[in-house]
Design a protein around this motif. Structure first.
Motif, PDB file in Angstrom:
ATOM      1  N   SER A  37       0.845  -1.201   0.000  1.00 17.24           N
ATOM      2  CA  SER A  37       0.000   0.000   0.000  1.00 17.24           C
ATOM      3  C   SER A  37       0.874   1.243   0.000  1.00 17.24           C
ATOM      4  CB  SER A  37      -0.909   0.010   1.232  1.00 17.24           C
ATOM      5  OG  SER A  37      -1.768  -1.100   1.206  1.00 17.24           O
ATOM      6  N   VAL A  38       0.582   2.143  -0.930  1.00 16.14           N
ATOM      7  CA  VAL A  38       1.313   3.402  -1.043  1.00 16.14           C
ATOM      8  C   VAL A  38       0.316   4.544  -1.232  1.00 16.14           C
ATOM      9  CG1 VAL A  38       3.412   2.365  -2.006  1.00 16.14           C
ATOM     10  CG2 VAL A  38       1.600   3.130  -3.545  1.00 16.14           C
ATOM     11  N   THR A  39       0.745   5.740  -0.880  1.00 14.27           N
ATOM     12  CA  THR A  39      -0.067   6.924  -1.139  1.00 14.27           C
ATOM     13  C   THR A  39       0.398   7.544  -2.444  1.00 14.27           C
ATOM     14  OG1 THR A  39       1.407   8.330   0.160  1.00 14.27           O
ATOM     15  CG2 THR A  39      -0.497   7.411   1.300  1.00 14.27           C
ATOM     16  N   THR A  40      -0.551   8.026  -3.225  1.00 10.51           N
ATOM     17  CA  THR A  40      -0.219   8.621  -4.513  1.00 10.51           C
ATOM     18  C   THR A  40      -0.990   9.915  -4.704  1.00 10.51           C
ATOM     19  OG1 THR A  40      -1.954   7.385  -5.663  1.00 10.51           O
ATOM     20  CG2 THR A  40       0.238   6.376  -5.597  1.00 10.51           C
ATOM     21  N   GLY A  41      -0.457  10.755  -5.574  1.00  9.00           N
ATOM     22  CA  GLY A  41      -1.151  11.984  -5.940  1.00  9.00           C
ATOM     23  C   GLY A  41      -1.146  13.026  -4.843  1.00  9.00           C
ATOM     24  N   ILE A  42      -1.667  14.164  -5.180  1.00 11.48           N
ATOM     25  CA  ILE A  42      -1.724  15.292  -4.250  1.00 11.48           C
ATOM     26  C   ILE A  42      -2.650  14.998  -3.082  1.00 11.48           C
ATOM     27  CG2 ILE A  42      -2.414  17.715  -4.020  1.00 11.48           C
ATOM     28  CD1 ILE A  42      -1.534  18.059  -6.959  1.00 11.48           C
ATOM     29  N   GLY A  43      -3.739  14.290  -3.352  1.00 12.17           N
ATOM     30  CA  GLY A  43      -4.709  13.979  -2.305  1.00 12.17           C
ATOM     31  C   GLY A  43      -4.305  12.833  -1.397  1.00 12.17           C
TER      32      GLY A  43
ATOM     33  N   ASN B  88      -3.147   0.000  -3.667  1.00 13.23           N
ATOM     34  CA  ASN B  88      -2.606  -1.299  -3.295  1.00 13.23           C
ATOM     35  C   ASN B  88      -1.998  -1.934  -4.533  1.00 13.23           C
ATOM     36  OD1 ASN B  88      -3.422  -1.384  -0.512  1.00 13.23           O
ATOM     37  ND2 ASN B  88      -5.508  -1.546  -1.274  1.00 13.23           N
ATOM     38  N   LEU B  89      -0.684  -2.050  -4.523  1.00 15.07           N
ATOM     39  CA  LEU B  89       0.016  -2.626  -5.663  1.00 15.07           C
ATOM     40  C   LEU B  89       0.104  -4.135  -5.471  1.00 15.07           C
ATOM     41  CD1 LEU B  89       2.864   0.011  -6.006  1.00 15.07           C
ATOM     42  CD2 LEU B  89       0.622  -0.021  -7.086  1.00 15.07           C
ATOM     43  N   LEU B  90      -0.297  -4.865  -6.493  1.00 15.28           N
ATOM     44  CA  LEU B  90      -0.401  -6.313  -6.395  1.00 15.28           C
ATOM     45  C   LEU B  90       0.728  -7.056  -7.098  1.00 15.28           C
ATOM     46  CD1 LEU B  90      -4.215  -6.539  -7.166  1.00 15.28           C
ATOM     47  CD2 LEU B  90      -3.104  -6.484  -4.929  1.00 15.28           C
TER      48      LEU B  90
ATOM     49  N   HIS C 178       8.732   8.159   1.352  1.00 15.09           N
ATOM     50  CA  HIS C 178       7.672   8.521   2.303  1.00 15.09           C
ATOM     51  C   HIS C 178       6.284   8.339   1.712  1.00 15.09           C
ATOM     52  CE1 HIS C 178      10.778  10.048   4.948  1.00 15.09           C
ATOM     53  NE2 HIS C 178      11.244  10.755   3.948  1.00 15.09           N
ATOM     54  N   ILE C 179       6.107   7.269   0.931  1.00 18.72           N
ATOM     55  CA  ILE C 179       4.765   6.975   0.385  1.00 18.72           C
ATOM     56  C   ILE C 179       4.246   5.635   0.837  1.00 18.72           C
ATOM     57  CG2 ILE C 179       5.121   8.465  -1.635  1.00 18.72           C
ATOM     58  CD1 ILE C 179       5.402   5.823  -3.286  1.00 18.72           C
ATOM     59  N   LEU C 180       5.073   4.864   1.570  1.00 22.89           N
ATOM     60  CA  LEU C 180       4.642   3.550   2.030  1.00 22.89           C
ATOM     61  C   LEU C 180       3.625   3.692   3.148  1.00 22.89           C
ATOM     62  CD1 LEU C 180       5.135   0.468   1.798  1.00 22.89           C
ATOM     63  CD2 LEU C 180       6.803   0.736   3.653  1.00 22.89           C
TER      64      LEU C 180
END
Length: 81
Positions: A11-17, A22-24, A77-79
């Protein structure tokens, strides 16, 4: 060539929001690494991109690539832990 499925999603956070993705598999990770990656060009980013590409071609296991990708995502810092 195949997607190289992870045994457990990453699971990572993406984008401005900060949307959670969830990458599989290694293909999804490669797509993200090749896009707008925060620390593009760092050693961990390059290692993750290389490992994911190798997993897609069968050179390394998907879970080896997953672990290298997790380290790159942590550095960026996206994990989501």
């Amino acid at each position: 060539m195949y997607e190289a499925w992870f045994s457990k999603p990453v699971s990572v956070t993406t984008g401005i929001g900060g949307d959670i993705r969830n990458l599989l598999n290694a293909q999804q990770a490669t797509d993200l690494l090749g896009g707008n990656w925060r620390d593009a060009g760092s050693q961990k980013h390059r290692s993750a991109l290389r490992a994911c590409r190798q997993a897609i071609t069968g050179g390394v296991s998907a879970d080896v690539a997953r672990e290298v990708f997790v380290e790159a995502a942590r550095e960026a810092h996206i994990l989501v832990e």
